[in-house]
Design an enzyme around this catalytic site. Structure first.
Site, short mmCIF file in Angstrom:
data_model
loop_
_atom_site.label_atom_id
_atom_site.label_comp_id
_atom_site.label_asym_id
_atom_site.label_seq_id
_atom_site.Cartn_x
_atom_site.Cartn_y
_atom_site.Cartn_z
N GLU A 1 9.83 4.62 -6.22
CA GLU A 1 8.96 4.80 -5.24
C GLU A 1 8.19 5.58 -5.77
O GLU A 1 7.22 6.25 -4.75
CB GLU A 1 9.54 5.03 -4.21
CG GLU A 1 10.13 3.81 -3.16
CD GLU A 1 8.94 2.88 -2.66
OE1 GLU A 1 8.17 3.52 -1.91
OE2 GLU A 1 9.34 1.46 -2.83
N CYS B 1 17.63 -6.76 -5.95
CA CYS B 1 16.62 -5.54 -5.14
C CYS B 1 15.39 -5.68 -5.82
O CYS B 1 14.67 -5.86 -7.16
CB CYS B 1 17.07 -4.07 -5.59
SG CYS B 1 15.74 -2.82 -4.83
N CYS C 1 12.74 -8.49 0.44
CA CYS C 1 13.84 -7.28 0.73
C CYS C 1 15.48 -7.79 0.83
O CYS C 1 15.35 -7.80 1.75
CB CYS C 1 13.23 -6.06 1.28
SG CYS C 1 14.48 -4.55 1.81
N ASP D 1 8.38 -5.59 2.74
CA ASP D 1 9.65 -4.73 1.60
C ASP D 1 9.55 -3.08 2.45
O ASP D 1 9.21 -2.89 3.04
CB ASP D 1 9.21 -4.73 0.71
CG ASP D 1 10.68 -4.43 -0.58
OD1 ASP D 1 11.24 -4.37 -0.05
OD2 ASP D 1 10.27 -3.53 -1.11
N SER D 2 10.48 -3.21 1.86
CA SER D 2 10.49 -0.87 2.29
C SER D 2 9.64 -0.54 2.10
O SER D 2 9.27 0.59 2.10
CB SER D 2 12.13 -0.19 2.19
OG SER D 2 11.96 -0.81 0.90
N HIS E 1 12.91 -4.33 -5.86
CA HIS E 1 12.06 -3.02 -6.58
C HIS E 1 12.41 -2.82 -8.52
O HIS E 1 12.01 -2.46 -9.32
CB HIS E 1 13.07 -1.75 -6.30
CG HIS E 1 11.94 -1.20 -5.10
ND1 HIS E 1 12.32 -1.69 -3.85
CD2 HIS E 1 11.40 0.13 -5.07
CE1 HIS E 1 11.24 -1.25 -3.19
NE2 HIS E 1 10.98 0.14 -3.76
#
Ligand code: DGL
Length: 270
Positions: free
Chosen positions: A155, A187, A74, A10-11, A189
């Site tokens: 994040e 997403c 992701c 993932d990012s 996240h």
């Protein structure tokens, strides 16, 4: 063969929702996770740039870690071009888009489904295209909304604050107005913001995270093949970050759990 790890990327921290589900459902599998925290967020970047990152990471997973499978945890990277990623590596590649969408379609009663994701994911039209394939004859009205800013809150480890609530009220207005009964967190996240999201859209709206569904599909893909790791020795987990490794360890442990013990640094170059 079966000892080769499963590669997940993932990012940043979002794919940890998928990694958690994979560890829980497939405790004997070895896993290598790459969080590209040095280059997050992917959402606002041009899709061809994200596609390049995804190909670089998948190649690293295959060539340096000998993974037997790649899970693109992701949505933005998957939306940027899964077909090309599949052509670029010689192991099976799974994404989170179809498993999540299948679960949302199963969950809806009124046929009104919301999908929220990054600007890149929503703008790519990936969900709008996939729903045509997966919904078949059933009538489904999809309402898509981009939620720029959500990823940055996660994040920073800010999963529950007044600011994220205010942002959610503004960004989730279209799905509230569409009277969806099911909201897909498009997403990886976003499950970390699930309480805020649920509070804003109404607790009668079913939130669907692709994490569990992806892990279930991964389990069925491995079942009955020679790719499944057998035996009863618990799997090993390797964590790699292109950003600050101490931050990844600290926040990663909070978000995923104690399995994140040591984090390796990776410099992806430009
Ligand atoms: N977790 C990524 C996704 O599922 C988000 C990415 C980002 O903007 O970095 O789309």
């Amino acid at each position: 063969m079966e000892d080769r790890p499963i590669g997940v990327f993932d990012s940043g921290f979002g794919g940890l929702t998928v990694a958690r589900a994979v560890i829980d459902l497939l405790p004997y599998e070895n896993l290598v996770y790459i969080g590209d925290t040095g280059r997050y967020p992917y959402g606002p970047r041009p899709l061809d740039e994200v596609r390049g990152f995804a190909q670089q990471i998948a190649a690293k997973l295959v060539q340096e870690h000998g993974v037997k499978m790649v899970v693109v945890a992701c949505n933005t990277a998957a939306a940027a071009g899964l077909d090309r990623l599949r052509q670029a590596v010689d192991v099976p590649v799974m994404s989170v888009i179809e498993p999540g969408l299948r679960a949302a379609l199963r969950a809806t009663d009124n046929g009104r489904v919301g999908v929220i994701g990054t600007v890149g994911t929503i703008r790519s039209g990936a969900y709008q295209r996939s729903v045509k394939e997966l919904a078949g004859e059933s009538r489904v009205e999809l309402t898509c909304a981009a939620c720029p800013g959500f990823v940055e809150f996660v994040e920073r480890g800010e999963t529950d604050s007044d600011q994220v609530y205010v942002l959610a009220e503004r960004l989730l207005a279209p799905v509230r107005e569409a009277k969806v009964d099911t909201l897909l967190l498009g997403c990886t996240h976003y499950p970390f913001l699930a309480r805020t999201i649920s509070d804003v859209v109404g607790r009668d709206v079913v939130l669907v995270s692709s994490a569990d569904e992806t892990a279930f599909e991964l389990r069925s893909t491995l079942a009955g093949t020679d790719l499944r790791r057998s035996g009863d020795a618990p799997g090993t987990h390797t964590w790699i970050s292109s950003g600050d490794t101490d931050t990844f360890r600290r926040l990663g442990r909070r978000l995923l759990g104690p399995e994140i013990d040591r984090v390796e640094a990776w410099d992806p170059g430009a």
